[in-house]
Write a protein that holds these residues in place. Sequence first.
Motif, PDB file in Angstrom:
ATOM      1  N   UNK A 118      18.592  29.478  18.319  1.00 50.94           N
ATOM      2  CA  UNK A 118      18.189  28.589  17.230  1.00 50.94           C
ATOM      3  C   UNK A 118      18.154  29.380  15.930  1.00 50.94           C
ATOM      4  N   UNK A 119      18.912  28.938  14.938  1.00 51.09           N
ATOM      5  CA  UNK A 119      18.921  29.577  13.625  1.00 51.09           C
ATOM      6  C   UNK A 119      18.021  28.777  12.688  1.00 51.09           C
ATOM      7  N   UNK A 120      16.932  29.384  12.278  1.00 53.25           N
ATOM      8  CA  UNK A 120      15.904  28.740  11.463  1.00 53.25           C
ATOM      9  C   UNK A 120      16.040  29.253  10.032  1.00 53.25           C
ATOM     10  N   UNK A 121      16.074  28.349   9.059  1.00 50.69           N
ATOM     11  CA  UNK A 121      16.196  28.836   7.699  1.00 50.69           C
ATOM     12  C   UNK A 121      16.296  27.731   6.671  1.00 50.69           C
ATOM     13  N   UNK A 122      16.693  28.143   5.486  1.00 48.95           N
ATOM     14  CA  UNK A 122      16.817  27.221   4.354  1.00 48.95           C
ATOM     15  C   UNK A 122      18.291  26.923   4.091  1.00 48.95           C
ATOM     16  N   UNK A 123      18.662  26.733   2.842  1.00 48.18           N
ATOM     17  CA  UNK A 123      20.043  26.378   2.515  1.00 48.18           C
ATOM     18  C   UNK A 123      21.033  27.483   2.846  1.00 48.18           C
ATOM     19  N   UNK A 124      20.572  28.723   2.869  1.00 44.89           N
ATOM     20  CA  UNK A 124      21.450  29.841   3.214  1.00 44.89           C
ATOM     21  C   UNK A 124      21.888  29.719   4.672  1.00 44.89           C
ATOM     22  N   UNK A 125      20.989  29.240   5.509  1.00 47.60           N
ATOM     23  CA  UNK A 125      21.319  28.988   6.913  1.00 47.60           C
ATOM     24  C   UNK A 125      22.093  27.679   7.055  1.00 47.60           C
ATOM     25  N   UNK A 126      21.651  26.643   6.360  1.00 44.74           N
ATOM     26  CA  UNK A 126      22.301  25.341   6.468  1.00 44.74           C
ATOM     27  C   UNK A 126      23.764  25.401   6.060  1.00 44.74           C
ATOM     28  N   UNK A 127      24.067  26.231   5.046  1.00 45.08           N
ATOM     29  CA  UNK A 127      25.442  26.362   4.578  1.00 45.08           C
ATOM     30  C   UNK A 127      25.696  25.668   3.261  1.00 45.08           C
ATOM     31  N   UNK A 128      24.722  25.716   2.366  1.00 48.84           N
ATOM     32  CA  UNK A 128      24.826  25.055   1.065  1.00 48.84           C
ATOM     33  C   UNK A 128      26.071  25.526   0.305  1.00 48.84           C
ATOM     34  N   UNK A 129      26.813  24.559  -0.239  1.00 50.92           N
ATOM     35  CA  UNK A 129      27.942  24.873  -1.098  1.00 50.92           C
ATOM     36  C   UNK A 129      29.206  25.276  -0.372  1.00 50.92           C
ATOM     37  N   UNK A 130      29.178  25.279   0.954  1.00 55.44           N
ATOM     38  CA  UNK A 130      30.344  25.686   1.737  1.00 55.44           C
ATOM     39  C   UNK A 130      31.038  24.441   2.284  1.00 55.44           C
ATOM     40  N   UNK A 131      32.341  24.382   2.163  1.00 54.63           N
ATOM     41  CA  UNK A 131      33.082  23.290   2.787  1.00 54.63           C
ATOM     42  C   UNK A 131      33.035  23.413   4.312  1.00 54.63           C
ATOM     43  N   UNK A 132      32.875  22.288   4.965  1.00 55.82           N
ATOM     44  CA  UNK A 132      32.909  22.245   6.427  1.00 55.82           C
ATOM     45  C   UNK A 132      31.842  23.146   7.052  1.00 55.82           C
ATOM     46  N   UNK A 133      30.593  22.792   6.770  1.00 50.40           N
ATOM     47  CA  UNK A 133      29.467  23.560   7.301  1.00 50.40           C
ATOM     48  C   UNK A 133      29.519  23.682   8.813  1.00 50.40           C
ATOM     49  N   UNK A 134      30.086  22.691   9.486  1.00 51.05           N
ATOM     50  CA  UNK A 134      30.081  22.675  10.948  1.00 51.05           C
ATOM     51  C   UNK A 134      30.827  23.852  11.557  1.00 51.05           C
ATOM     52  N   UNK A 135      31.703  24.499  10.769  1.00 50.72           N
ATOM     53  CA  UNK A 135      32.303  25.730  11.301  1.00 50.72           C
ATOM     54  C   UNK A 135      32.309  26.885  10.295  1.00 50.72           C
ATOM     55  N   UNK A 136      31.762  26.669   9.098  1.00 47.59           N
ATOM     56  CA  UNK A 136      31.741  27.738   8.103  1.00 47.59           C
ATOM     57  C   UNK A 136      30.354  28.283   7.800  1.00 47.59           C
ATOM     58  N   UNK A 137      29.294  27.605   8.222  1.00 48.71           N
ATOM     59  CA  UNK A 137      27.946  28.155   8.026  1.00 48.71           C
ATOM     60  C   UNK A 137      27.777  29.382   8.914  1.00 48.71           C
TER      61      UNK A 137
END
Length: 214
Positions: A29-48
Amino acid sequence: MNNIIKSALASLAILLASSCANEEAIRVACIGDSITEGYGINYQSYSSYPARLDSILGSGYDVLNFGRSATTMMQNGNFPYWSAKEFNNMLAYHADIHVIMLGTNDAKLFQWNAKAFSDSYQAMIDTIYSVNPKSQIYLCHCIPARATKWEITDSVIVNYVNPCIDTLAKNNNLPIIDMYSVMTPHLERIFDDIHPDSEGTKIMASAIAKVIKK
């Protein structure tokens, strides 16, 4: 769609992911804020970074992203992680490994409070252990803030937030992943002064995977 329905659907997704996962796989489990969520990155589902971590660790692991933008570790912060649906979903996942990377949003001069941060962080550790006493918990230093933005201040991260995390790691006999040092040579990958870009998440995930696989 109202918030109750959204929360119910998110919880259902966690349960479905858990039931479909390889039962022998180690849950992360990765717990965090936008840095973990993947803010500003295209395709968070594979780029976070959690998605990249899942890819690097391979089939023996199931990694889920429980990051929520703007959240604080402090329970009395302006948006506590504790009040986000991701907190309850994370507990429902019953992970074997928890990677905590919170503190960047706490590093705002108007709200930083060392005692509140440390007390809330300790409560997070205790809560995770109450759900899974055998969990391995990794505490991550916050990454650098290249400039003060959204009131997030690098000097607070360096002089207060990360040292508090060091103390918590020592008191709880938990490992530290020094993401500040990991990202310092790659400041150009912190695209908006706060968040890593797609290449930055690769660097972060590789560093975390190396520690987990030790």
